[in-house]
Enzyme design. Structure first.
Site, PDB file in Angstrom:
ATOM      1  CG  PHE A  62     108.728  79.459  -3.468  1.00 36.19           C
ATOM      2  CD1 PHE A  62     107.538  79.618  -3.079  1.00 36.19           C
ATOM      3  CD2 PHE A  62     109.250  78.087  -3.068  1.00 36.19           C
ATOM      4  CE1 PHE A  62     106.692  78.799  -2.342  1.00 36.19           C
ATOM      5  CE2 PHE A  62     108.386  77.257  -2.243  1.00 36.19           C
ATOM      6  CZ  PHE A  62     107.040  77.622  -2.124  1.00 36.19           C
ATOM      7  CE  LYS A  63     103.900  76.616  -4.270  1.00 36.47           C
ATOM      8  NZ  LYS A  63     103.591  77.812  -3.672  1.00 36.47           N
ATOM      9  CG  ASP A  64     109.111  80.086 -11.640  1.00 33.44           C
ATOM     10  OD1 ASP A  64     108.092  79.178 -12.155  1.00 33.44           O
ATOM     11  OD2 ASP A  64     108.960  81.292 -11.580  1.00 33.44           O
TER      12      ASP A  64
END
Ligand code: PLP
Length: 475
Positions: free
Chosen positions: A111-113
């Site tokens: 999810f950090k993308d």
């Protein structure tokens, strides 16, 4: 729009300044002076928008005029074009009231993308305008690092140093960082825990001389712009599921408290969020806090959800700031006590206020594994990664207290192929890497092992950083 520090003793800043600053000079975290809000009609008008358009609408008020909406829209469009799903963060329904939002369709499968693909572009854009170079230092328990490296690789105005705890990330996580051989990318395997990595990064920021000499900056989860970008997908999910005419709840597997704080922000902006369920693994400091009002650290225990093997949740300070009625001096006191003695307690009034919205559940290793197994069985084949399983198990634990008419969305924070051993153990099936990462195990790696020592790490940074000050876009 201006930003203020949670510790009340740093200058207020504009958006582009907060973006580059990361941590505030008084050791605090930046938050918006006031939350922009959307009316019910404005929320209804968000239904059906493509993700990138929704993102511009939700984030535009945070820019305070420091980028034009046109410039910003272009960066947002490029960032989300890197995702391999048209919806960017698609929803999957599990049963009548239970949903999963897949946040892992970006380049590094986590999810950090979602935040960092935008952040890298924002940095480059703002630095080019100013003719500046920055040194980014960050600590990662696994996923932040690869996502930050993917966001910053090959950008002229940036050198990036990522510290990860040696031997404590999965092999996929490590390889996603160490196989990026760009000359501006520097991987440090630290002989210590994730908290040691994070402490060193904080210490580098607190060393003002070093900070100024290197023009230090951060992209880890304390950076305001990351929170800002994460707020968007809560809007995306909620308006799809009927907001503002139907409320929605979220279950969030939590480590540094960044992701779930973004949900808190979305609610402050007018999104009708009824409940926020905080899922922790065996490192359950947050679940204990929401049960007792006392925050007290213990040793970090390695688990199968390593991105949440955290005892000090840095973004929690942003929530505490509001629980202390935005009294920066009082919060600075509280954080000093926490530093010195490893614990602090809030009043029962503060705890009840927090519990109106939040509840926490600890999910141990057995339950994490059982949730992966059960989910595959009940859905006829869906595989979830261990972090998602922590979130889903916490959702299941909270569900008896919730109105079944209110959708409960669990955030799927990583692709199962990022944690293939744990997923295979639970399901009997080894999840394959998607095509763009299929040759990851054949790629060459580059990293430097360093002891847990501030001076050693600082001299490594000095010796590696490219000294070129790039002046782009200057006529
Ligand atoms: C970073 C991460 C988390 C924790 O998110 P926070 O914002 O630190 O709470 C959970 N799951 C995965 C897969 C992550 O990469």
């Amino acid at each position: 729009m201006r930003y203020i520090s949670t510790r009340g003793a740093a200058p207020t800043l504009a958006f582009d300044e907060v973006l580059l600053a990361g941590l505030a000079r008084d050791g605090g975290l930046y938050v918006p002076e006031t939350w922009p809000t959307f009316s019910r009609d404005e929320l209804r008008a968000m239904r059906g928008l493509p993700y990138a358009e929704l993102a511009v609408r939700v984030m535009a008020p945070f820019l305070g005029g420091r980028l034009t909406e046109l410039e910003f829209a272009e960066l947002v469009r490029e960032a989300y074009a890197e995702f391999d799903h048209a919806a960017v963060t698609p929803l999957v329904q599990l049963d009548q009231s239970t949903w999963v939002m897949e946040l892992f369709h970006g380049p590094t499968l986590a999810f950090k993308d979602v935040a960092l693909q935008l952040l890298g572009r924002l940095f480059d854009h703002v630095l080019a305008k100013k003719g500046q170079h920055v040194t980014i230092v960050g600590a990662t328990s696994g996923d932040t690092g690869s996502a930050a490296i993917e966001a910053c690789r090959d950008r002229d105005a940036i050198d990036i140093f990522i510290l990860h705890p040696k031997g404590r990330t999965s092999e996929v996580q490590r390889r996603q960082m160490t196989t990026v051989l760009s000359s501006n990318v520097h991987n440090i395997a630290l002989e210590g825990s994730f908290d040691d990595c994070q402490d060193l990064v904080k210490a580098m920021f607190n060393d003002t001389a070093f900070r100024d000499e290197q023009n230090l900056s951060a992209v880890n989860s304390i950076n305001w712009a990351r929170i800002m970008a994460q707020i968007v997908y809560y809007f995306a999910a909620a308006v799809q599921l009927g907001a503002p005419d139907r409320p929605v709840s979220f279950a969030v597997p939590t480590g540094n408290f960044g992701n779930v704080y973004a949900a808190y922000g979305a609610r402050a902006m007018g999104l009708p969020i009824e409940r926020l369920v905080v899922g922790t693994n065996s490192n359950d400091i947050l679940a204990r806090f929401f049960a007792t009002g006392t925050m007290s650290t213990q040793a970090v225990t390695p688990t199968i959800s390593p991105s949440m093997d955290i005892q000090i949740s840095s973004n929690f300070e942003r929530l505490l700031f509001d629980l202390y009625d935005r009294d920066g001096a009082a919060l600075a006191d509280c954080m000093a006590r926490f530093r010195a003695g490893g614990s602090f307690a809030v009043t029962s009034e503060q705890l009840s206020r927090a519990r109106l919205l939040f509840n926490g559940h600890k999910v141990d290793e057995d339950l994490t594994q059982a949730t992966m197994t059960e989910t595959r069985r009940l859905t006829g084949g869906m595989m979830i990664d261990p972090h998602t399983a922590v979130g889903l198990a916490a959702a299941r634990a909270e569900q008896p207290n919730l109105d079944p008419a209110v959708p409960l969305v669990t955030l799927a924070c990583a692709h199962p192929a990022k944690f293939p051993d744990a997923v295979e153990r639970a399901t009997g099936v080894r999840p394959p890497l998607p095509p763009r990462l299929a040759d990851l195990y054949e790629r060459e790696e580059r990293l430097t092992v360093l002891p847990n020592d501030l001076k050693t790490v600082q001299s490594f940074v000095r010796s590696q950083v490219r000294r070129t000050i790039v002046r782009q876009g200057v006529a």
